[in-house]
Design a protein around this motif. Structure first.
Motif, PDB file in Angstrom:
ATOM      1  N   UNK A  11      59.282  24.464  23.520  1.00 43.84           N
ATOM      2  CA  UNK A  11      58.223  25.441  23.247  1.00 43.84           C
ATOM      3  C   UNK A  11      57.321  24.981  22.102  1.00 43.84           C
ATOM      4  N   UNK A  12      57.890  24.273  21.136  1.00 44.85           N
ATOM      5  CA  UNK A  12      57.085  23.760  20.026  1.00 44.85           C
ATOM      6  C   UNK A  12      56.149  22.650  20.508  1.00 44.85           C
ATOM      7  N   UNK A  13      56.659  21.784  21.358  1.00 44.57           N
ATOM      8  CA  UNK A  13      55.823  20.715  21.906  1.00 44.57           C
ATOM      9  C   UNK A  13      54.680  21.307  22.720  1.00 44.57           C
ATOM     10  N   UNK A  14      54.989  22.298  23.539  1.00 48.92           N
ATOM     11  CA  UNK A  14      53.952  22.953  24.347  1.00 48.92           C
ATOM     12  C   UNK A  14      52.907  23.604  23.453  1.00 48.92           C
ATOM     13  N   UNK A  15      53.334  24.244  22.385  1.00 48.23           N
ATOM     14  CA  UNK A  15      52.406  24.890  21.453  1.00 48.23           C
ATOM     15  C   UNK A  15      51.461  23.851  20.843  1.00 48.23           C
ATOM     16  N   UNK A  16      52.007  22.716  20.390  1.00 55.10           N
ATOM     17  CA  UNK A  16      51.185  21.649  19.812  1.00 55.10           C
ATOM     18  C   UNK A  16      50.239  21.087  20.870  1.00 55.10           C
ATOM     19  N   UNK A  17      50.713  20.921  22.095  1.00 59.46           N
ATOM     20  CA  UNK A  17      49.847  20.428  23.162  1.00 59.46           C
ATOM     21  C   UNK A  17      48.706  21.398  23.442  1.00 59.46           C
ATOM     22  N   UNK A  19      47.313  23.301  21.169  1.00 56.14           N
ATOM     23  CA  UNK A  19      46.381  23.083  20.058  1.00 56.14           C
ATOM     24  C   UNK A  19      45.527  21.843  20.334  1.00 56.14           C
ATOM     25  N   UNK A  20      46.173  20.770  20.771  1.00 57.95           N
ATOM     26  CA  UNK A  20      45.444  19.528  21.066  1.00 57.95           C
ATOM     27  C   UNK A  20      44.412  19.761  22.165  1.00 57.95           C
ATOM     28  N   UNK A  21      44.788  20.480  23.203  1.00 63.13           N
ATOM     29  CA  UNK A  21      43.847  20.793  24.289  1.00 63.13           C
ATOM     30  C   UNK A  21      42.655  21.583  23.771  1.00 63.13           C
ATOM     31  N   UNK A  22      42.936  22.569  22.920  1.00 59.82           N
ATOM     32  CA  UNK A  22      41.850  23.378  22.355  1.00 59.82           C
ATOM     33  C   UNK A  22      40.923  22.506  21.514  1.00 59.82           C
ATOM     34  N   UNK A  23      41.509  21.652  20.687  1.00 62.16           N
ATOM     35  CA  UNK A  23      40.704  20.767  19.844  1.00 62.16           C
ATOM     36  C   UNK A  23      39.881  19.804  20.681  1.00 62.16           C
ATOM     37  N   UNK A  27      36.563  20.836  19.470  1.00 64.43           N
ATOM     38  CA  UNK A  27      36.320  20.033  18.272  1.00 64.43           C
ATOM     39  C   UNK A  27      37.024  20.527  17.025  1.00 64.43           C
ATOM     40  N   UNK A  28      37.058  21.820  16.806  1.00 62.78           N
ATOM     41  CA  UNK A  28      37.743  22.409  15.653  1.00 62.78           C
ATOM     42  C   UNK A  28      38.467  23.674  16.110  1.00 62.78           C
ATOM     43  N   UNK A  29      39.359  24.143  15.239  1.00 58.45           N
ATOM     44  CA  UNK A  29      40.059  25.405  15.512  1.00 58.45           C
ATOM     45  C   UNK A  29      40.348  26.074  14.171  1.00 58.45           C
ATOM     46  N   UNK A  30      40.057  27.340  14.098  1.00 61.39           N
ATOM     47  CA  UNK A  30      40.389  28.092  12.898  1.00 61.39           C
ATOM     48  C   UNK A  30      41.881  28.389  12.915  1.00 61.39           C
ATOM     49  N   UNK A  31      42.596  28.153  11.810  1.00 58.23           N
ATOM     50  CA  UNK A  31      44.036  28.432  11.791  1.00 58.23           C
ATOM     51  C   UNK A  31      44.389  29.862  12.199  1.00 58.23           C
ATOM     52  N   UNK A  58      52.781  22.914   7.777  1.00 55.64           N
ATOM     53  CA  UNK A  58      52.411  21.540   8.141  1.00 55.64           C
ATOM     54  C   UNK A  58      51.374  21.540   9.254  1.00 55.64           C
ATOM     55  N   UNK A  59      51.582  22.381  10.259  1.00 55.43           N
ATOM     56  CA  UNK A  59      50.631  22.471  11.380  1.00 55.43           C
ATOM     57  C   UNK A  59      49.259  22.888  10.862  1.00 55.43           C
ATOM     58  N   UNK A  60      49.219  23.912  10.018  1.00 54.68           N
ATOM     59  CA  UNK A  60      47.934  24.384   9.472  1.00 54.68           C
ATOM     60  C   UNK A  60      47.288  23.302   8.623  1.00 54.68           C
ATOM     61  N   UNK A  61      48.073  22.585   7.840  1.00 49.15           N
ATOM     62  CA  UNK A  61      47.539  21.504   7.011  1.00 49.15           C
ATOM     63  C   UNK A  61      46.905  20.419   7.874  1.00 49.15           C
ATOM     64  N   UNK A  62      47.574  20.054   8.955  1.00 43.67           N
ATOM     65  CA  UNK A  62      47.022  19.035   9.863  1.00 43.67           C
ATOM     66  C   UNK A  62      45.736  19.539  10.501  1.00 43.67           C
ATOM     67  N   UNK A  63      45.716  20.798  10.909  1.00 45.54           N
ATOM     68  CA  UNK A  63      44.511  21.371  11.516  1.00 45.54           C
ATOM     69  C   UNK A  63      43.355  21.370  10.522  1.00 45.54           C
ATOM     70  N   UNK A  64      43.627  21.731   9.279  1.00 43.03           N
ATOM     71  CA  UNK A  64      42.564  21.739   8.276  1.00 43.03           C
ATOM     72  C   UNK A  64      42.005  20.334   8.055  1.00 43.03           C
ATOM     73  N   UNK A  65      42.884  19.335   8.097  1.00 45.64           N
ATOM     74  CA  UNK A  65      42.434  17.948   7.954  1.00 45.64           C
ATOM     75  C   UNK A  65      41.561  17.538   9.150  1.00 45.64           C
ATOM     76  N   UNK A  66      41.994  17.897  10.353  1.00 48.38           N
ATOM     77  CA  UNK A  66      41.230  17.591  11.567  1.00 48.38           C
ATOM     78  C   UNK A  66      39.872  18.297  11.518  1.00 48.38           C
ATOM     79  N   UNK A  67      39.871  19.563  11.135  1.00 49.72           N
ATOM     80  CA  UNK A  67      38.604  20.305  11.034  1.00 49.72           C
ATOM     81  C   UNK A  67      37.669  19.651  10.025  1.00 49.72           C
TER      82      UNK A  67
END
Length: 73
Positions: A11-17, A19-23, A27-31, A58-67
């Motif tokens: 379920x964690x892998x699917x959740x990250x996938x 996020x990747x699909x949305x990005x 291009x960006x995603x608000x946490x 950690x997930x939010x930190x990575x998203x903020x870096x990507x954004x």
């Protein structure tokens, strides 16, 4: 990076996938979106229902870096 770092549950892998699909599409995603549909489809609590507090940060930190990188491009 996050997927390779540890042993995530399915379920964690699917959740990250998701996020990747949305990005990929947007291009960006608000946490805060990680606590709204479609990210609450797997768990009503969204990110915090799938990951513990430490990994959620950690997930939010990575998203903020990507954004940040997306906005600079």
């Amino acid at each position: 990076e996050f997927l390779q770092a540890g042993s995530l549950r399915a379920d964690q892998i699917t959740f990250i996938q998701n996020i990747i699909s949305y990005l990929t599409q947007n291009g960006t995603i608000e946490p805060s979106m990680l606590f709204e549909p479609p990210f609450t489809d797997m768990n009503d609590q969204g990110l915090l229902g799938i990951f513990d507090d430490g990994d959620a940060h950690k997930v939010i930190s990575i998203i903020e870096r990507i954004n940040g990188n997306a906005l600079m491009a």
